[in-house]
Design a protein around this motif. Structure first.
Motif, PDB file in Angstrom:
ATOM      1  N   VAL A  13       0.818  -1.209   0.000  1.00  0.00           N
ATOM      2  CA  VAL A  13       0.000   0.000   0.000  1.00  0.00           C
ATOM      3  C   VAL A  13       0.858   1.268   0.000  1.00  0.00           C
ATOM      4  O   VAL A  13       0.360   2.352  -0.326  1.00  0.00           O
ATOM      5  N   SER A  14       2.125   1.140   0.367  1.00  0.00           N
ATOM      6  CA  SER A  14       3.013   2.293   0.359  1.00  0.00           C
ATOM      7  C   SER A  14       4.458   1.793   0.310  1.00  0.00           C
ATOM      8  O   SER A  14       4.769   0.729   0.849  1.00  0.00           O
ATOM      9  N   TYR A  15       5.306   2.562  -0.330  1.00  0.00           N
ATOM     10  CA  TYR A  15       6.722   2.190  -0.428  1.00  0.00           C
ATOM     11  C   TYR A  15       7.563   3.461  -0.459  1.00  0.00           C
ATOM     12  O   TYR A  15       7.082   4.547  -0.802  1.00  0.00           O
ATOM     13  N   ALA A  58      13.814   5.680   5.723  1.00  0.00           N
ATOM     14  CA  ALA A  58      12.951   5.083   4.695  1.00  0.00           C
ATOM     15  C   ALA A  58      11.529   4.921   5.199  1.00  0.00           C
ATOM     16  O   ALA A  58      10.561   5.239   4.505  1.00  0.00           O
ATOM     17  N   VAL A  59      11.381   4.447   6.435  1.00  0.00           N
ATOM     18  CA  VAL A  59      10.040   4.204   6.971  1.00  0.00           C
ATOM     19  C   VAL A  59       9.288   5.506   7.199  1.00  0.00           C
ATOM     20  O   VAL A  59       8.068   5.567   7.021  1.00  0.00           O
ATOM     21  N   ARG A  60       9.999   6.559   7.582  1.00  0.00           N
ATOM     22  CA  ARG A  60       9.325   7.843   7.799  1.00  0.00           C
ATOM     23  C   ARG A  60       8.645   8.348   6.531  1.00  0.00           C
ATOM     24  O   ARG A  60       7.663   9.094   6.591  1.00  0.00           O
ATOM     25  N   ARG A  61       9.119   7.927   5.379  1.00  0.00           N
ATOM     26  CA  ARG A  61       8.518   8.341   4.112  1.00  0.00           C
ATOM     27  C   ARG A  61       7.364   7.432   3.715  1.00  0.00           C
ATOM     28  O   ARG A  61       6.597   7.772   2.813  1.00  0.00           O
ATOM     29  N   VAL A  62       7.252   6.285   4.371  1.00  0.00           N
ATOM     30  CA  VAL A  62       6.211   5.313   4.038  1.00  0.00           C
ATOM     31  C   VAL A  62       4.933   5.542   4.837  1.00  0.00           C
ATOM     32  O   VAL A  62       3.827   5.422   4.306  1.00  0.00           O
ATOM     33  N   LEU A  63       5.083   5.880   6.118  1.00  0.00           N
ATOM     34  CA  LEU A  63       3.942   5.832   7.035  1.00  0.00           C
ATOM     35  C   LEU A  63       2.957   6.997   6.962  1.00  0.00           C
ATOM     36  O   LEU A  63       1.801   6.805   7.337  1.00  0.00           O
ATOM     37  N   LEU A  94       9.821   5.509  15.380  1.00  0.00           N
ATOM     38  CA  LEU A  94       8.564   5.700  14.661  1.00  0.00           C
ATOM     39  C   LEU A  94       7.398   5.921  15.602  1.00  0.00           C
ATOM     40  O   LEU A  94       6.280   6.190  15.162  1.00  0.00           O
ATOM     41  N   GLY A  95       7.629   5.748  16.900  1.00  0.00           N
ATOM     42  CA  GLY A  95       6.564   5.928  17.878  1.00  0.00           C
ATOM     43  C   GLY A  95       5.477   4.890  17.776  1.00  0.00           C
ATOM     44  O   GLY A  95       4.300   5.180  18.060  1.00  0.00           O
ATOM     45  N   LEU A  96       5.846   3.668  17.405  1.00  0.00           N
ATOM     46  CA  LEU A  96       4.844   2.608  17.292  1.00  0.00           C
ATOM     47  C   LEU A  96       4.390   2.157  18.674  1.00  0.00           C
ATOM     48  O   LEU A  96       5.146   2.266  19.651  1.00  0.00           O
ATOM     49  N   PRO A  97       3.171   1.638  18.804  1.00  0.00           N
ATOM     50  CA  PRO A  97       2.701   1.169  20.107  1.00  0.00           C
ATOM     51  C   PRO A  97       3.524  -0.017  20.600  1.00  0.00           C
ATOM     52  O   PRO A  97       4.092  -0.767  19.806  1.00  0.00           O
ATOM     53  N   GLN A 298       6.127   7.151  -4.227  1.00  0.00           N
ATOM     54  CA  GLN A 298       6.884   7.836  -3.189  1.00  0.00           C
ATOM     55  C   GLN A 298       7.167   9.269  -3.640  1.00  0.00           C
ATOM     56  O   GLN A 298       7.376   9.539  -4.835  1.00  0.00           O
ATOM     57  N   PRO A 299       7.163  10.222  -2.706  1.00  0.00           N
ATOM     58  CA  PRO A 299       7.301  11.634  -3.092  1.00  0.00           C
ATOM     59  C   PRO A 299       8.635  11.986  -3.726  1.00  0.00           C
ATOM     60  O   PRO A 299       8.721  12.924  -4.515  1.00  0.00           O
TER      61      PRO A 299
END
Length: 478
Positions: A13-15, A58-63, A94-97, A298-299
């Motif tokens: 759904v996102s990359y 990389a993940v900061r651009r995905v979420l 990432l501040g995940l739970p 991706q942007p």
């Protein structure tokens, strides 16, 4: 292993991909060593970047725009720690739970494919990141690259690409290897690996196409640590539109991820991508893009990141990688970060989360219990600022402070929406800094002391703002 069609309800759904800004010109490398090093430049991670920090970027651009995943799988051949879970640092940044699962898949280039397959099974997040290090003058140094890619799997109805089928073949033969603790790997004669890999690539590729009922693919992407395989094997599967490998050279675990991200940048809606990864066997994945892809790319495409680089000298690069032992600054080295305060400040240290006063809306960095503006106590709301941007209010270029890559530049940053903080400037941008320069936070390694990495956030320039005419000099404030 039999090829598997795709009954799974999850798709990509996102990359996003992340390439460090520094570039090592191969012409300079060749001139320094008296060898032919080819043309172009090598993507090089900075001294304060490692597989963990690049994975975070990389993940900061995905979420953005997507809920946090229930599981995170981090693949790398260059882990910052052994015994300790590196994915936990990504989880915190990432501040995940806390109930979200995070685990490493480390040790071999094939771990990247393993992360993709694991994330697909339950709709998780796959992060593939590596810093490739080779002896001076080696193919790994010359033709390798550093980078990261992340893929978020979710409901197939919202996917930009769906996996139609996958197939694998495993074979034990000595092609590439690296002993634990060694900074550089070894490789057998390339023709031997080529002879063993070609039949496996053809077999898995044909099986995955047959399982999906496809006669061919629009795009063929093949990655392998063996350069002979990369040159020869794509001819086995002609593509109607394009055929390519990793855009930055061999990138370890990140190889397949960067190649796939680049293919998604270029593919149109309804096109197929055959991803082939030849390492200790071969893995084949056939994907089909959806009509959501053109609007959800991706942007910052891989090609644009690759073109946007800043040269680093060969001697500096060798120093960063530990191949050149230079005289350190004659200043006290930093102390080892302690575990208890790092754990207490997890939200601030890893996720860059401040606090906003519920009475007067004043933003505090770092977070505090008592408002500095109105004095109210215990009336704070967490404010994540990792995705915010800010403006340099003032800065200092210090050529005397301890730094692996002097000079050290600190800037006072005023963040959009409130909050002021002093941050170190990343990527050696002192010559491009000015009062009014726009910056963004990036997750980096401040230093390593006694085997402990001190992760925190730095500021990276985004664009140059207005200049007030002042200039920073040694040890002075602009």
């Amino acid at each position: 292993m039999s090829p598997s069609p795709s009954p799974n309800p999850y798709g990509i759904v996102s990359y996003a991909a992340y390439l460090p800004r520094h570039r090592l010109q191969r012409a300079e490398l060749g001139a320094a060593l008296g060898i032919h090093a080819g043309r172009g430049a090598r993507v090089a991670a900075s001294f304060d970047e490692d597989s963990t920090t690049m994975g975070v970027e990389a993940v900061r651009r995905v979420l953005p725009g997507h809920p946090g995943p229930d599981a995170l799988y981090f693949a790398t051949t260059s882990p910052a720690y052994l015994d300790k879970t590196n994915a936990a640092a990504l989880h915190a940044a990432l501040g995940l739970p806390h109930d979200a699962f995070a685990a490493d898949l480390a040790g071999s280039a094939r771990s990247g494919i393993a992360a993709l397959r694991a994330a697909r099974l339950g709709g998780g997040l796959a992060v593939l990141s590596d810093v490739r290090t080779g002896r001076p003058g080696s193919a790994d140094e010359r033709d390798g690259g550093d980078g990261a890619a992340a893929f978020l799997f979710g409901d197939a109805g919202a996917a930009v690409a769906e996996i139609l089928a996958h197939a694998s073949a495993t074979s034990e033969f000595l092609d590439r290897w690296r002993l634990p603790g060694n900074p550089a790997g070894e490789q057998w004669e390339e023709r031997f690996g080529l002879e063993r890999c070609l039949p496996l690539i053809e077999d898995t590729g044909q099986r995955v196409l047959k399982a999906a009922g496809a006669g061919g693919a629009d795009h063929v992407v093949l990655v392998s640590p063996n350069s002979a395989v990369r040159k020869r094997a794509t001819k086995l599967f002609p593509a109607r539109l394009s055929a390519s490998g990793s855009p930055i050279g061999h990138a370890g675990c990140a190889d397949a991820g960067l190649a796939l991200a680049d293919a998604l940048d270029r593919a149109g809606a309804g096109e197929t991508i055959l991803l082939l990864s030849a390492a200790d066997g071969c893995d084949a994945v056939l994907l089909r893009t959806t009509d959501r892809l053109p609007a959800a790319r991706q942007p910052e495409p891989v090609a644009r990141q690759l073109a946007d680089g800043r040269d680093v000298s060969y001697t500096t690069y060798l120093t960063w990688r530990g191949w050149l032992d230079r005289e350190p600054p004659r200043r006290p080295e930093p102390e080892r970060p302690a575990g208890p305060p790092s754990a207490r400040g997890e939200g601030w240290k890893f996720a860059f989360t401040g606090s906003r006063c519920e009475r007067c809306a004043f933003v505090h960095l770092p977070p505090t219990r008592v408002c500095k503006e109105c004095g109210v106590a215990d009336a704070m709301t967490p404010v994540p600022l990792a995705g915010a941007r800010g403006t340099v209010a003032t800065y200092t270029v210090d050529r005397l402070a301890y730094s692996p890559s002097p000079p050290l530049t600190d800037a006072v940053v005023d963040f959009d929406g409130g909050g002021r903080c002093t941050l170190e400037i990343a990527d050696g941008a002192a010559d491009r800094l000015a009062v009014g320069t726009r910056v963004e936070p990036v997750f980096r390694r401040l230093y390593t002391a006694q085997g402990v990495h001190n992760y925190f956030w730095k500021a990276r320039t985004t664009e140059v703002g207005s200049v007030d005419g002042s200039t920073a000099v040694d040890g002075s404030t602009a």
